[in-house]
Structure formats: C-alpha cells, structure tokens
Motif scaffolding. Structure first.
Motif, PDB file in Angstrom:
ATOM      1  N   ILE A 125     -13.569   1.027  11.576  1.00 34.71           N
ATOM      2  CA  ILE A 125     -12.599   0.129  10.947  1.00 34.71           C
ATOM      3  C   ILE A 125     -11.429   0.919  10.362  1.00 34.71           C
ATOM      4  O   ILE A 125     -10.257   0.537  10.510  1.00 34.71           O
ATOM      5  CB  ILE A 125     -13.286  -0.706   9.846  1.00 34.71           C
ATOM      6  N   THR A 126     -11.724   2.035   9.715  1.00 28.20           N
ATOM      7  CA  THR A 126     -10.668   2.841   9.090  1.00 28.20           C
ATOM      8  C   THR A 126      -9.718   3.405  10.140  1.00 28.20           C
ATOM      9  O   THR A 126      -8.495   3.443   9.928  1.00 28.20           O
ATOM     10  CB  THR A 126     -11.293   3.969   8.247  1.00 28.20           C
ATOM     11  N   ARG A 127     -10.250   3.792  11.282  1.00 26.14           N
ATOM     12  CA  ARG A 127      -9.379   4.293  12.361  1.00 26.14           C
ATOM     13  C   ARG A 127      -8.473   3.184  12.897  1.00 26.14           C
ATOM     14  O   ARG A 127      -7.303   3.426  13.211  1.00 26.14           O
ATOM     15  CB  ARG A 127     -10.233   4.877  13.488  1.00 26.14           C
ATOM     16  N   ILE A 128      -9.004   1.985  13.030  1.00 24.47           N
ATOM     17  CA  ILE A 128      -8.175   0.868  13.495  1.00 24.47           C
ATOM     18  C   ILE A 128      -7.041   0.619  12.512  1.00 24.47           C
ATOM     19  O   ILE A 128      -5.884   0.407  12.913  1.00 24.47           O
ATOM     20  CB  ILE A 128      -9.039  -0.397  13.684  1.00 24.47           C
ATOM     21  N   MET A 129      -7.349   0.656  11.220  1.00 27.42           N
ATOM     22  CA  MET A 129      -6.317   0.458  10.209  1.00 27.42           C
ATOM     23  C   MET A 129      -5.283   1.583  10.244  1.00 27.42           C
ATOM     24  O   MET A 129      -4.087   1.344  10.128  1.00 27.42           O
ATOM     25  CB  MET A 129      -6.959   0.342   8.833  1.00 27.42           C
ATOM     26  N   ASN A 146     -11.622  -5.951   6.181  1.00 25.45           N
ATOM     27  CA  ASN A 146     -10.557  -5.034   5.762  1.00 25.45           C
ATOM     28  C   ASN A 146      -9.348  -5.114   6.696  1.00 25.45           C
ATOM     29  O   ASN A 146      -8.198  -5.081   6.248  1.00 25.45           O
ATOM     30  CB  ASN A 146     -11.089  -3.603   5.711  1.00 25.45           C
ATOM     31  N   ILE A 147      -9.589  -5.215   7.981  1.00 29.33           N
ATOM     32  CA  ILE A 147      -8.495  -5.397   8.937  1.00 29.33           C
ATOM     33  C   ILE A 147      -7.801  -6.729   8.679  1.00 29.33           C
ATOM     34  O   ILE A 147      -6.566  -6.821   8.689  1.00 29.33           O
ATOM     35  CB  ILE A 147      -9.032  -5.326  10.384  1.00 29.33           C
ATOM     36  N   TYR A 148      -8.600  -7.757   8.443  1.00 31.27           N
ATOM     37  CA  TYR A 148      -8.081  -9.110   8.184  1.00 31.27           C
ATOM     38  C   TYR A 148      -7.168  -9.127   6.953  1.00 31.27           C
ATOM     39  O   TYR A 148      -6.194  -9.887   6.903  1.00 31.27           O
ATOM     40  CB  TYR A 148      -9.264 -10.049   7.984  1.00 31.27           C
ATOM     41  N   ALA A 149      -7.469  -8.287   5.973  1.00 29.66           N
ATOM     42  CA  ALA A 149      -6.708  -8.275   4.726  1.00 29.66           C
ATOM     43  C   ALA A 149      -5.582  -7.243   4.742  1.00 29.66           C
ATOM     44  O   ALA A 149      -4.906  -7.055   3.717  1.00 29.66           O
ATOM     45  CB  ALA A 149      -7.646  -7.981   3.557  1.00 29.66           C
ATOM     46  N   MET A 162     -10.010   5.466   3.336  1.00 38.75           N
ATOM     47  CA  MET A 162     -10.277   6.874   3.639  1.00 38.75           C
ATOM     48  C   MET A 162     -11.244   7.470   2.619  1.00 38.75           C
ATOM     49  O   MET A 162     -12.150   8.240   2.964  1.00 38.75           O
ATOM     50  CB  MET A 162      -8.968   7.671   3.647  1.00 38.75           C
ATOM     51  N   SER A 163     -11.063   7.099   1.367  1.00 39.67           N
ATOM     52  CA  SER A 163     -11.915   7.626   0.303  1.00 39.67           C
ATOM     53  C   SER A 163     -13.340   7.106   0.420  1.00 39.67           C
ATOM     54  O   SER A 163     -14.298   7.826   0.094  1.00 39.67           O
ATOM     55  CB  SER A 163     -11.325   7.272  -1.063  1.00 39.67           C
ATOM     56  N   VAL A 164     -13.492   5.856   0.861  1.00 42.53           N
ATOM     57  CA  VAL A 164     -14.833   5.306   1.085  1.00 42.53           C
ATOM     58  C   VAL A 164     -15.555   6.129   2.146  1.00 42.53           C
ATOM     59  O   VAL A 164     -16.730   6.489   1.995  1.00 42.53           O
ATOM     60  CB  VAL A 164     -14.758   3.819   1.495  1.00 42.53           C
ATOM     61  N   CYS A 165     -14.857   6.440   3.239  1.00 44.50           N
ATOM     62  CA  CYS A 165     -15.462   7.285   4.274  1.00 44.50           C
ATOM     63  C   CYS A 165     -15.856   8.641   3.700  1.00 44.50           C
ATOM     64  O   CYS A 165     -16.936   9.174   4.010  1.00 44.50           O
ATOM     65  CB  CYS A 165     -14.489   7.468   5.434  1.00 44.50           C
ATOM     66  N   SER A 166     -14.994   9.217   2.856  1.00 41.41           N
ATOM     67  CA  SER A 166     -15.268  10.536   2.285  1.00 41.41           C
ATOM     68  C   SER A 166     -16.493  10.499   1.377  1.00 41.41           C
ATOM     69  O   SER A 166     -17.386  11.353   1.479  1.00 41.41           O
ATOM     70  CB  SER A 166     -14.054  11.039   1.501  1.00 41.41           C
TER      71      SER A 166
END
Length: 343
Positions: A241-245, A194-197, A272-276
C-alpha cells in the motif's frame, strides 16, 4: 427517485455484524428514499449472501446487493462505487455503524448543497473509536485543522496533528470525484483505506467540515486489521500500500495547492514510519531489509519527498540506528500511541 448518497458496505462473512450496520443507516436516515445502501457480498461463505438478499427484498427502493467472487476490501469498495447512483459515496465497514443524529444532520446538509446548486467535492465529519470491550470512546475531530460551517478550499486548511489524518471513516466524496481519481486499489490487500483517503484528495476542489460524530469505528475484535500482531503478520500488505501511495504523486510538483501537498506529505510520512516501526517490531530480519529497500526506492523516486519524510521527526524517530536505537524507536512509538490514542 434521485439519490443524494450511496452507502457502500463491503461484506465478507459479515453475518454477525451487518444487521447493526444496515439498521443504523436505515433508522438514522428515517428510511429516506433519497439514500441508497449497496451491500457488496465479497464471496462470503457464511449467511451473508442470504441476509443481504433479505434486506434488499424488504427495502427494494433503498437497498441493492452485489454478489461477487472474493476480491478483498478494495475490490468490494470499487464494486459499490461502480453501482452507486447517489451524488455522494460513503463507505461503511460491516462491523461499524453510523450515529443516527449525526447522519440526520449530514443528510440535511447534503440536500441543502443540492438545493442551492452548491458543489462540494468532499464532506468531512468526525469519527469515534468504539473500544467496546474496554468501555471507552475516543473521538477524532478536526478542530483547529479545518474551518467549520462553511465551504472551503485547500488554502484555508490549518495544521493537522498526528491523530487528525483524514481517514476513510471521516470522508464522504462526490461520486464523480472518486471515479475520476481512478483508485488504484489492489485485490486481496488490507489497508486500502489509506489509498482511498489519499489519492482522490487533489481531485477535490471544495470541502465542507461538519463537526458531528458520525462514524463509529469498532475496535477490539481479535484478528482485526489494526491489531498490532495482525499488522506485523500483514507487513507485506503495508509495504504494498505504501508503495502505491508513493508512486501516486510527486507531491511537490503534481499537487498544486501547497497546503494540500504539505498535508499529504505528512500522511505519506506516517505510512513510511509505520513500515519502519513495524519492521522493527517483527522478529523477521527480512522486514528490516525490506524497509531499507523502501526508503531507497523513495530516494530514487523523489529526493525532495525522501528528505521531508526521512529527515523529519517521524523519519528519524522510527529509524534510529543500532540495537539501542531500535529499542528507543519502539519506545517512542509506544509513547506516541498512548498520547494520540491512535490504533
């Protein structure tokens, strides 16, 4: 010989799968000398190191091997990028493969760009979910979202459906663009794709979309990172990963192209929604608290990004209050996954 493209293949205990992956690239390229395959043995404990060395011995002008201590997918990806001598870099996971006809088309296009001295920062193609055990194939294309058969800039992109996010499987960056992006890939962490993309996109000024079904993404292996039960077990890594993004950009000030900022906001909202939703699927209450903390951090970091993420359909739908709302959020997620066929 000058290399037009480097294929990085991160391998960890990949002895059972890597031959198919490597063969697909060799045969699809017709054993071309202007391609490079970099096998990164990420501290494997099986026959992967020996197999990698055998491949390099057979095709020394095409294949090279990097042996390293185990660092995880992101560190292996960076090791391949560090060694890359090609103009372009594409990651192919060891249990996936490339379609021969599509690969031939891609190589012809990349060679043409160089012959005409045409700079293309990002080459985009389709990918296919190969649900082998179900006997199903689901193609993800970018019809309607991206112009075809032309070099374009971000002001020419259209609307991306929820199943049309640009993922690692669809992307082939110029090497210099990836290196300039200074990818913040953490060690021993899944979902770094996800970061890569996401992080390199503002560094890309020119793009080309080829409507070819190049990348074949194997789905169905038990314990695979996109398996729902596995994702619940690895929720800590999803939050990481979401926090890094989140901290990579203040999207509405740092990203100058409005359509790119809008697309990236959509991608980040999905994360964010995936985490939720997965914090609700988990039986551990600590993840619900962690999800609240993440949203609070986003509000403090960038209130405009927070409003767009939290007050849109995804943000609202995956964070419905009360126990009944929680069940409704999960039901909406299940319905969406069937409609859009995402994994």
């Amino acid at each position: 010989m000058h290399k037009i493209i480097s294929f990085g293949i991160p391998c960890y205990n990949s002895a059972a799968d890597m031959d198919h992956c490597i063969t697909s690239i060799l045969e699809g390229s017709n054993f071309a000398e202007d391609i490079e395959i970099i096998i990164v043995d990420d501290g494997s404990k099986d026959e992967t190191p020996a197999k990698a060395d055998e491949w390099a011995a057979r095709y020394p002008s095409i294949i090279k091997v990097v042996h390293q201590e185990n660092g995880g997918h992101g560190i292996a990806l960076l090791a391949g990028l560090r060694e890359a001598q090609g103009t372009y870099y594409k990651v192919v996971d060891s249990d996936d493969w490339l379609d021969a006809a599509a690969l031939s088309t891609m190589l012809s296009l990349l060679r043409g760009f160089e012959e005409r001295d045409m700079r293309v920062d990002l080459f985009i193609s389709n990918y296919v979910y190969e649900k082998v055990y179900e006997g199903k194939h689901v193609t993800i294309s970018y019809h309607g979202a991206l112009p075809r058969k032309k070099v374009f800039t971000w002001d020419k992109i259209g609307y991306f459906r929820p199943d049309q996010n640009l993922l690692m499987h669809s992307l082939c960056y110029r090497v210099d663009v990836l290196r300039e992006a200074n990818l913040p890939l953490p060690a021993h962490t899944f979902y770094v794709d996800n970061i890569y993309a996401y992080v390199p996109l503002p560094h890309c000024k020119t793009m080309y979309y080829a409507d070819i079904d190049l990348y074949r993404y194997f789905i169905g292996r038990e314990g695979q990172s996109v398996n729902e039960a596995t994702m619940i077990r690895r929720l800590d890594q999803q939050f990481r990963i979401t926090r890094i993004m989140m901290n990579a950009y203040h999207l509405y000030t740092d990203v100058k192209e409005p359509r790119l900022a809008s697309y990236m906001m959509g991608y980040f909202t999905m994360m964010m929604s995936v985490c939720s939703i997965f914090s609700k699927l988990s039986e551990e209450d600590r993840w619900k608290e962690e999800n609240k903390r993440l949203w609070a951090e986003l509000k403090e970091y960038d209130e405009r990004m927070y409003r767009h993420a939290r007050c849109g359909i995804l943000g609202i739908g995956t964070n419905l209050p009360t126990k009944a709302g929680e069940k409704a959020s999960i039901g909406l997620y299940r319905a969406a996954s069937k409609i859009f066929k995402f994994n």
